[in-house]
Design a protein around this motif. Structure first.
Motif, mmCIF file in Angstrom:
data_model
loop_
_atom_site.group_PDB
_atom_site.id
_atom_site.type_symbol
_atom_site.label_atom_id
_atom_site.label_comp_id
_atom_site.label_asym_id
_atom_site.label_seq_id
_atom_site.Cartn_x
_atom_site.Cartn_y
_atom_site.Cartn_z
ATOM 1 N N ASP A 646 0.732 -1.125 0.099
ATOM 2 C CA ASP A 646 0.051 0.038 0.015
ATOM 3 C C ASP A 646 0.772 1.267 0.049
ATOM 4 O O ASP A 646 0.336 2.110 -0.467
ATOM 5 N N SER A 647 1.969 1.182 0.469
ATOM 6 C CA SER A 647 2.773 2.480 0.845
ATOM 7 C C SER A 647 4.240 2.226 0.420
ATOM 8 O O SER A 647 4.630 1.064 0.364
ATOM 9 N N PRO A 648 4.798 3.258 0.088
ATOM 10 C CA PRO A 648 6.486 2.979 -0.061
ATOM 11 C C PRO A 648 6.849 2.705 1.324
ATOM 12 O O PRO A 648 6.475 3.258 2.104
ATOM 13 N N PRO A 649 8.085 1.767 1.205
ATOM 14 C CA PRO A 649 8.208 1.226 2.479
ATOM 15 C C PRO A 649 9.086 2.038 3.541
ATOM 16 O O PRO A 649 9.007 1.927 4.712
ATOM 17 N N GLU A 650 9.530 3.120 2.924
ATOM 18 C CA GLU A 650 10.100 4.101 4.019
ATOM 19 C C GLU A 650 9.115 5.071 4.607
ATOM 20 O O GLU A 650 9.325 5.727 5.394
ATOM 21 N N LYS A 651 7.823 4.972 3.987
ATOM 22 C CA LYS A 651 6.862 5.661 4.823
ATOM 23 C C LYS A 651 5.736 4.694 5.542
ATOM 24 O O LYS A 651 5.874 3.751 5.495
ATOM 25 N N ASP A 652 4.896 5.517 6.548
ATOM 26 C CA ASP A 652 4.064 4.966 7.356
ATOM 27 C C ASP A 652 3.197 4.177 6.554
ATOM 28 O O ASP A 652 2.855 4.688 5.112
ATOM 29 N N VAL A 653 2.766 2.976 6.953
ATOM 30 C CA VAL A 653 1.638 2.475 6.136
ATOM 31 C C VAL A 653 0.324 2.235 7.059
ATOM 32 O O VAL A 653 0.647 1.915 8.222
#
Length: 846
Positions: A646-653
RNA sequence: GGGGCGAUGGCGGAAUUGGUAGACGCGUCGGUCUUAGGAACCGAUAGAGCAAUCUGUGAAGGUUCGAGUCCUUUUCGCCCUACCA
């Protein structure tokens, strides 16, 4: 058609991997190595979603590199010393070791449920004597190198619980349990000389190309290098005190000097120990808490002494000396010279005590009569009111000139300062690695001989004592070295020490003789990719960098100084928060919703639940999702797929039920496609060029995205592949190249959903040992036709599909005559035509 | 106070070097099948308009043939750090 039974399949492969030791790694000099490491967990009880995300990322990378032909080292261990075990043991009246080992067992089985490709033969646990024995040896090595020393230092002391508190246990200046106002107490403690490497630690950040800039910036700020000057101020008004040293980055503002301020801990304060007013003042200062608000709102207060400081550049000017609450003892010399006009803190102080505010720097667009009014001016400008410094450009030129003058007159000297302080490693705790040191009756330090290592912790200790439980263990403290009696050190090591070298231990974790084998280190180190949370951006990573340097110092066996070649910091896993009408947090499992907007209590559907913002999962807010339950319900592959998608891995998911169930459904759909393909009765007669192109292009993109950690985009590609292949199976002729390409697809999804991939490939008679990352056929990456975007004055009007062989002039002519384009060009003059090959044509008309 | 990051549909997010904004997923809507569906499948989905078309990447300027992307200013949000002299 059967549904995909993830339970059977996942269990089958996990057992297979484990029993066959599929991920066992050993040196193979014919292969390029890849050391993939995720920050090892603290065994707190169960794994949480943060672990799932962290370890899935590492696992995808490890499996990918393995398929690419690398010799991969992917170990796991336990950061198992620490306070939670001690606290839990106190509460439940059991041994921290028992508690910890039970947790490790649970968490290990949970990690195995995720299907991680870990070499469990290398497993380590920092609380095991087999591990900390070597750590004690390393401590002694560093001691011999002069990198360990002892000095008096303050600790947070809880006067009610009679215990030392860690910083995080001090809340608003009070003990977290007792609520007592925390006192500062001086103790003799051990330190690592990390400051010896300040410059090197800072400089080497530049070569860490595969680290996030953010982390490098944080470390840079933490090391906090500043350029300035130390000045010896002559003091009048005292027999004993002749001078006071200050560090400043703005010596050029010396002509604005109007007071000198000392920390209450400054050595000079000894002269005021019997002064009741000073004692009172000191108490007042310690009331200022350590929280953000209290510091931000802290009012500046001072205690005036009878001392006067002489301005080194103007001996006629003498200013008062104060003790002040805003001066820190552990930075510079614990003394500052006050220039109110150009420093806000000094300005506030001067206002309060009615001290002179003399402007010595003016902004360059102001007149020489410029005067600082309501706040200090710290920007650049021109020197004024400063005799021989007048007219110089501030700050660069003026600072440089001032230092030269001070040095010439022997009043001060240029100095570089670092904010980084030595690392205090003593902890007054039971559940940590014992420091291998003893003392004789005169308190002289003796090392515990290597042959007597490890120094084990005493068993059956009463943890409900005041202070450090080890202080009460007199029997344990008594130690004989070469027949002489000594008393053991009772402090244990900061748990950050445990994690500062574990990446080295993994290289030869079963070696009983040595902390590590230099042959192994030489092959495996440095860690190629380190993965973990941003919360360790400073301390853990800096300490590890220090340790590597400390070990390499004067060591002919290794020159490695940077332990982590690549670093990736993943974001957190978040979930909405829920509260009931009484403001109590509620777990997501206790609520339901029909529309995704309004939530109600399961046990009382008429009670509405208040939905709060999505925040990182935490026990205190009860917005956690238990990974084990989710794995049991949806399967490990679905969880892996979702946590990356769902989200880029460096950002919160954002964790969502619809998201995980979509991943689950997708795997089911993939299996349906498999079934369709395995049981096909269609033709494979004609070579399908579109299929070949599409597959090669996607694999190419897949590759690039994986290398860049863009897992969410990788997963978008998997969805595209599915719908392409699914529609392909609706054709009568699937293409003679169908199977070859489909098998490649099953291979490239292997790192992400390994159980599914392995099972599918096995059905097609592909043993897992034969799986290699597919090569791309470059000739299918070339396009034969292109979409030409046609713009009029930069505005898109029509898209043409063209053949590659068409020539430019002919193309432009054709497009000009196209009906839709023509209507824009009629009666207009084309001023300019911009042509970007195979991409775009832009007609500029008037 | 200092430093950093970010702002794109209803939501999470895509968009090599400036070159078709909204990939993919979720949600929503419509349809098919079904006794039923919170299942499955098919289709639609940035906004406005019947349409041609117009407007759209927090806001305002600028550079450019062309800006989500570069520059300046600004607003908001998040994170880190904290009296560092």
């Amino acid at each position: 058609m059967d549904r995909y039974n993830f339970k059977l399949v996942e269990q089958k492969w996990q057992e297979h991997w484990l029993n066959k030791k599929k991920f066992k790694s050993k040196i193979d000099k014919n292969k390029k190595k890849f050391y993939c490491l995720e920050m090892f967990p603290y065994p707190s009880g169960k794994i949480h979603m943060g672990h799932v995300r962290n370890y899935t990322i590492g696992d995808v990378l490890s499996r990918y590199k393995t398929l690419k032909g690398f010799n991969v080292l992917h170990p796991m261990g336990w950061d198992s010393f620490g306070m939670p075990a001690e606290n839990a043991a106190k509460e439940n009246n059991l041994n921290p070791k028992t508690w910890t080992e039970k947790n490790i067992k649970v968490m290990k089985s949970q990690l195995q449920m995720l299907g991680l490709s870990i070499d469990w033969d290398r497993e380590i646990s920092t609380c095991a004597p087999e591990y900390f024995k070597h750590q004690q040896k390393l401590f002694l090595d560093l001691y011999d190198k002069g990198l360990v020393y002892r000095k008096e230092s303050y600790v947070n002391w809880d006067p009610i619980d009679k215990t030392v508190l860690a910083n995080e246990q001090v809340i608003d200046g009070k003990g977290w349990r007792s609520g007592a106002i925390v006192e500062r107490k001086k103790l003799n403690q051990w330190f690592f000389k990390i400051s010896q490497f300040s410059e090197d630690l800072l400089n080497n950040l530049k070569i860490l190309d595969h680290w996030p800039d953010k982390v490098k910036t944080m470390q840079k700020n933490w090391i906090g290098k500043s350029y300035g000057c130390e000045i010896d101020f002559q003091i009048v008004g005292s027999e004993k005190i002749k001078s006071i040293k200050c560090y400043t980055t703005r010596p050029d503002t010396l002509f604005g000097f109007s007071f000198l301020a000392l920390s209450v801990d400054h050595p000079i304060s000894k002269n005021y120990e019997n002064n009741e007013d000073f004692i009172k003042f000191k108490k007042e200062c310690s009331k200022t808490g350590t929280t953000e608000e209290s510091i931000a709102q802290a009012i500046k207060i001072g205690f005036k002494t009878k001392l006067m400081a002489v301005n080194p550049l103007d001996n006629n000017s003498k200013v008062p000396v104060y003790f002040a609450n805003f001066v820190l003892m552990d930075y510079g010399f614990g003394a500052v010279f006050g220039c109110p006009a150009h420093d806000q803190r000094d300005f506030d102080f001067a206002k309060k005590y009615n001290l002179q505010i003399k402007t010595v720097v003016k902004p360059s667009d102001e007149k020489d009569t410029y005067k600082v009014q309501n706040e200090a001016y710290s920007g650049p400008g021109i020197m004024i009111n400063s005799q021989f410094l007048n007219g110089l450009i501030a700050p660069e030129k003026s600072i440089d000139e001032t230092i030269k003058i001070l040095e010439k007159k022997n009043l001060g000297k240029r100095k570089t300062n670092y904010r980084l302080k030595d690392w205090g490693i003593s902890r007054q705790r039971y559940w940590g690695c014992p420091i291998p040191i003893a003392y004789d009756e005169k308190n002289n330090v003796v090392k515990i001989p290597e042959k007597d290592l490890p120094v084990n912790l005493p068993k059956n200790v009463n943890l409900n004592t005041n202070g450090n439980p080890l202080d009460a263990e007199k029997e344990w403290q008594a130690v004989k070295i070469n027949g002489k009696k000594y008393r053991r050190e009772t402090d244990t090591l900061d748990t950050f020490v445990d994690s500062s070298w574990y990446y080295l231990r993994f290289c030869s974790s079963q070696n009983k003789e040595k902390p590590f084998d230099y042959n192994e280190i030489d092959y495996w180190m440095p860690v190629d990719q380190y993965i973990g949370g941003i919360e360790h951006a400073i301390l853990h990573l800096l300490y590890s960098r220090f340790f590597m340097r400390a070990i390499s110092l004067d060591n002919k066996n290794t020159k490695i100084t940077e332990p982590f070649e690549g670093l990736f910091t993943q974001g957190m896993v978040c979930h909405e928060t829920y509260k009931d009408e009484n403001n109590n947090w509620i777990n997501p499992e206790e609520v339901f919703s029909d529309d995704g907007k309004n939530y109600y209590l399961n046990k009382n559907p008429s009670k509405k639940v208040i939905v709060g913002p999505s925040e990182s999962m935490s026990k205190s807010k009860k917005n956690t999702i238990d990974p084990e339950k989710i794995i049991l319900r949806y399967g490990a592959d679905a969880v892996r797929l979702f946590i990356l998608s769902d989200s880029p891995p460096e950002k919160d998911v954002q964790w969502s039920d619809t998201g995980i169930s979509a991943s689950y459904k997708f795997i089911q759909k993939l299996w349906m496609l498999n079934e369709k393909i395995f049981n096909n009765k269609k033709k494979f007669s004609k070579f399908d060029e579109d299929l070949e192109k599409f597959t090669n292009q996607i694999i190419q993109k897949f590759n690039q995205d994986l290398e860049r950690f863009r897992f969410n985009v990788v997963i978008a590609s998997i969805y595209k592949l599915y719908s392409f292949y699914n529609s392909q199976t609706n054709k009568d002729d699937w293409g003679s190249n169908f199977y070859k390409n489909y098998i490649n697809i099953l291979k490239i999804i292997n790192p992400i959903i390994p159980h599914f991939s392995s099972e599918s490939l096995e059905k097609l008679k592909y043993g897992e040992d034969t799986i290699r990352w597919p090569d791309i056929d470059k000739k299918y990456l070339q396009k034969e036709s292109y979409n030409i975007v046609t713009q009029i004055n930069g505005k898109k009007r029509k898209v043409f599909s063209i053949n590659k062989s068409i020539n430019k002039e002919k193309l432009i002519e054709e497009i000009k005559n196209d009906d839709q384009i023509k209507k824009y060009l009629d009666n207009k003059q084309i001023i300019k035509t911009i042509y970007i090959e195979n991409k775009l044509i832009n007609f500029i008309i008037n």
